[in-house]
Write a protein that holds these residues in place. Structure first.
Motif, PDB file in Angstrom:
ATOM      1  N   PHE A   1       1.489  42.276  11.655  1.00 24.36           N
ATOM      2  CA  PHE A   1       1.825  43.020  10.435  1.00 24.36           C
ATOM      3  C   PHE A   1       0.685  43.967  10.071  1.00 24.36           C
ATOM      4  O   PHE A   1       0.890  45.143   9.789  1.00 24.36           O
ATOM      5  CB  PHE A   1       2.101  42.035   9.294  1.00 24.36           C
ATOM      6  N   ASN A   2      -0.518  43.435  10.105  1.00 25.41           N
ATOM      7  CA  ASN A   2      -1.687  44.259   9.784  1.00 25.41           C
ATOM      8  C   ASN A   2      -1.829  45.415  10.772  1.00 25.41           C
ATOM      9  O   ASN A   2      -2.120  46.553  10.385  1.00 25.41           O
ATOM     10  CB  ASN A   2      -2.954  43.393   9.786  1.00 25.41           C
ATOM     11  N   PHE A   3      -1.609  45.124  12.039  1.00 21.59           N
ATOM     12  CA  PHE A   3      -1.802  46.169  13.049  1.00 21.59           C
ATOM     13  C   PHE A   3      -0.736  47.249  12.945  1.00 21.59           C
ATOM     14  O   PHE A   3      -1.010  48.435  13.187  1.00 21.59           O
ATOM     15  CB  PHE A   3      -1.807  45.560  14.456  1.00 21.59           C
ATOM     16  N   VAL A   4       0.487  46.868  12.568  1.00 17.62           N
ATOM     17  CA  VAL A   4       1.546  47.855  12.364  1.00 17.62           C
ATOM     18  C   VAL A   4       1.135  48.834  11.263  1.00 17.62           C
ATOM     19  O   VAL A   4       1.258  50.053  11.403  1.00 17.62           O
ATOM     20  CB  VAL A   4       2.879  47.174  12.015  1.00 17.62           C
ATOM     21  N   LEU A   5       0.631  48.290  10.145  1.00 21.29           N
ATOM     22  CA  LEU A   5       0.188  49.151   9.044  1.00 21.29           C
ATOM     23  C   LEU A   5      -0.971  50.042   9.468  1.00 21.29           C
ATOM     24  O   LEU A   5      -1.013  51.236   9.147  1.00 21.29           O
ATOM     25  CB  LEU A   5      -0.229  48.290   7.848  1.00 21.29           C
ATOM     26  N   THR A   6      -1.915  49.460  10.187  1.00 20.59           N
ATOM     27  CA  THR A   6      -3.083  50.220  10.629  1.00 20.59           C
ATOM     28  C   THR A   6      -2.676  51.327  11.601  1.00 20.59           C
ATOM     29  O   THR A   6      -3.186  52.457  11.543  1.00 20.59           O
ATOM     30  CB  THR A   6      -4.111  49.284  11.295  1.00 20.59           C
ATOM     31  N   HIS A   7      -1.762  51.009  12.488  1.00 19.84           N
ATOM     32  CA  HIS A   7      -1.261  51.974  13.465  1.00 19.84           C
ATOM     33  C   HIS A   7      -0.610  53.161  12.756  1.00 19.84           C
ATOM     34  O   HIS A   7      -0.860  54.338  13.098  1.00 19.84           O
ATOM     35  CB  HIS A   7      -0.261  51.282  14.389  1.00 19.84           C
ATOM     36  N   ARG A   8       0.195  52.869  11.731  1.00 22.06           N
ATOM     37  CA  ARG A   8       0.880  53.943  10.997  1.00 22.06           C
ATOM     38  C   ARG A   8      -0.124  54.797  10.209  1.00 22.06           C
ATOM     39  O   ARG A   8       0.026  56.017  10.132  1.00 22.06           O
ATOM     40  CB  ARG A   8       1.929  53.343  10.063  1.00 22.06           C
ATOM     41  N   LEU A   9      -1.123  54.155   9.627  1.00 19.85           N
ATOM     42  CA  LEU A   9      -2.131  54.907   8.884  1.00 19.85           C
ATOM     43  C   LEU A   9      -2.920  55.821   9.819  1.00 19.85           C
ATOM     44  O   LEU A   9      -3.200  56.974   9.483  1.00 19.85           O
ATOM     45  CB  LEU A   9      -3.080  53.955   8.154  1.00 19.85           C
ATOM     46  N   ALA A  10      -3.285  55.299  10.982  1.00 20.39           N
ATOM     47  CA  ALA A  10      -4.036  56.111  11.945  1.00 20.39           C
ATOM     48  C   ALA A  10      -3.226  57.330  12.359  1.00 20.39           C
ATOM     49  O   ALA A  10      -3.765  58.440  12.482  1.00 20.39           O
ATOM     50  CB  ALA A  10      -4.389  55.271  13.169  1.00 20.39           C
ATOM     51  N   GLN A  11      -1.932  57.148  12.573  1.00 18.73           N
ATOM     52  CA  GLN A  11      -1.075  58.286  12.923  1.00 18.73           C
ATOM     53  C   GLN A  11      -1.029  59.307  11.793  1.00 18.73           C
ATOM     54  O   GLN A  11      -1.104  60.511  12.023  1.00 18.73           O
ATOM     55  CB  GLN A  11       0.329  57.791  13.255  1.00 18.73           C
ATOM     56  N   ALA A  12      -0.901  58.803  10.553  1.00 21.53           N
ATOM     57  CA  ALA A  12      -0.811  59.705   9.400  1.00 21.53           C
ATOM     58  C   ALA A  12      -2.107  60.483   9.189  1.00 21.53           C
ATOM     59  O   ALA A  12      -2.087  61.634   8.753  1.00 21.53           O
ATOM     60  CB  ALA A  12      -0.468  58.911   8.145  1.00 21.53           C
ATOM     61  N   GLU A  13      -3.243  59.862   9.503  1.00 21.73           N
ATOM     62  CA  GLU A  13      -4.552  60.479   9.291  1.00 21.73           C
ATOM     63  C   GLU A  13      -5.015  61.277  10.509  1.00 21.73           C
ATOM     64  O   GLU A  13      -6.048  61.944  10.454  1.00 21.73           O
ATOM     65  CB  GLU A  13      -5.595  59.403   8.960  1.00 21.73           C
ATOM     66  N   GLY A  14      -4.283  61.172  11.614  1.00 25.09           N
ATOM     67  CA  GLY A  14      -4.739  61.808  12.843  1.00 25.09           C
ATOM     68  C   GLY A  14      -6.009  61.173  13.367  1.00 25.09           C
ATOM     69  O   GLY A  14      -6.863  61.847  13.957  1.00 25.09           O
ATOM     70  N   ALA A  15      -6.133  59.869  13.161  1.00 23.30           N
ATOM     71  CA  ALA A  15      -7.356  59.147  13.512  1.00 23.30           C
ATOM     72  C   ALA A  15      -7.177  58.350  14.799  1.00 23.30           C
ATOM     73  O   ALA A  15      -6.057  58.047  15.216  1.00 23.30           O
ATOM     74  CB  ALA A  15      -7.744  58.190  12.380  1.00 23.30           C
ATOM     75  N   GLN A  16      -8.294  58.008  15.423  1.00 25.08           N
ATOM     76  CA  GLN A  16      -8.263  57.086  16.544  1.00 25.08           C
ATOM     77  C   GLN A  16      -8.167  55.662  16.008  1.00 25.08           C
ATOM     78  O   GLN A  16      -8.701  55.344  14.939  1.00 25.08           O
ATOM     79  CB  GLN A  16      -9.520  57.230  17.398  1.00 25.08           C
ATOM     80  N   LEU A  17      -7.502  54.809  16.765  1.00 24.02           N
ATOM     81  CA  LEU A  17      -7.293  53.422  16.353  1.00 24.02           C
ATOM     82  C   LEU A  17      -8.086  52.489  17.261  1.00 24.02           C
ATOM     83  O   LEU A  17      -8.028  52.611  18.492  1.00 24.02           O
ATOM     84  CB  LEU A  17      -5.804  53.084  16.424  1.00 24.02           C
TER      85      LEU A  17
END
Length: 207
Positions: A1-17
């Motif tokens: 669950f945490n990783f799904v949220l983190t993955h989506r945030l990284a995509q939204a921010e254009g960040a590396q995960l």
């Protein structure tokens, strides 16, 4: 669950995960748990850019960075920012009860603060002298000699250039304490610029 949220945030921010394995709590580490992390993320179709790629790759595993954490612990010691503590959780709870403090792991009554216990003695934890924390006199080195999560993750996040953290709201006090810890040494100051996002925790029927 945490990783799904983190993955989506990284995509939204254009960040590396990045994927880091926090395995300093050796009593809870199991190879099958570790393998399950990678298998679950693969099943979910989630990918990441930095850190460990599979259960045989210890890149960004905290157990491979002990020397780095010990360097910081030694610096805290040289600056007289830590003291040795022999208190067990049961002893802390009993003292808090005697003093009328809330029974909580986050409440330490300062029992060993002025006892002058040798930091090199066996089976002692190291606690911060600074009480201006959401977790007063928090443990930075465990009784088994291993660095504590609360200090190790600050070091990792600074060393790895982390800009965003996503974690459960059960770690809200930890985040506040880490923000303060980062102010104890100038080179940890970049941690204070990290954006920390807390999400609700999924609970079962028993809470």
């Amino acid at each position: 669950f945490n990783f799904v949220l983190t993955h989506r945030l990284a995509q939204a921010e254009g960040a590396q995960l990045g994927l880091r394995i926090d395995d300093l709590d050796t009593g809870r580490v199991r190879s099958e748990y570790l393998e399950d992390i990678y298998e679950s993320l693969q099943w979910l179709g989630l990918t990441w850019d930095l850190g460990s790629k599979d259960a045989t790759d210890n890149t960004w595993w905290q157990s491979s960075r002990i020397h780095r954490y010990n360097e910081v612990l030694d610096e805290l010691r040289r600056r007289d920012l830590v003291f040795a503590c022999t208190c067990s959780r049961a002893e802390i709870a009993a003292e808090n009860d005697r003093l009328g403090f809330p029974l909580s792991d986050s409440t330490y009554p300062g029992t060993c603060l002025h006892r002058g216990i040798d930091l090199d003695a066996e089976n002692v934890a190291w606690r911060l002298r600074d009480r201006d924390l959401s977790l007063p006199h928090c443990v930075v080195r465990q009784r088994n000699g291993m660095p504590a999560y609360i200090i190790a993750t600050v070091i990792d996040d600074v060393d790895h250039g982390i800009t965003h953290i996503v974690r459960g709201d059960d770690l809200l006090e930890v985040s506040q304490a880490q923000h303060h810890i980062a102010g104890l040494m100038p080179w940890l100051a970049p941690y204070r610029r990290i954006r920390v996002h807390h999400h609700f925790v999924i609970l079962d029927a028993d809470g």
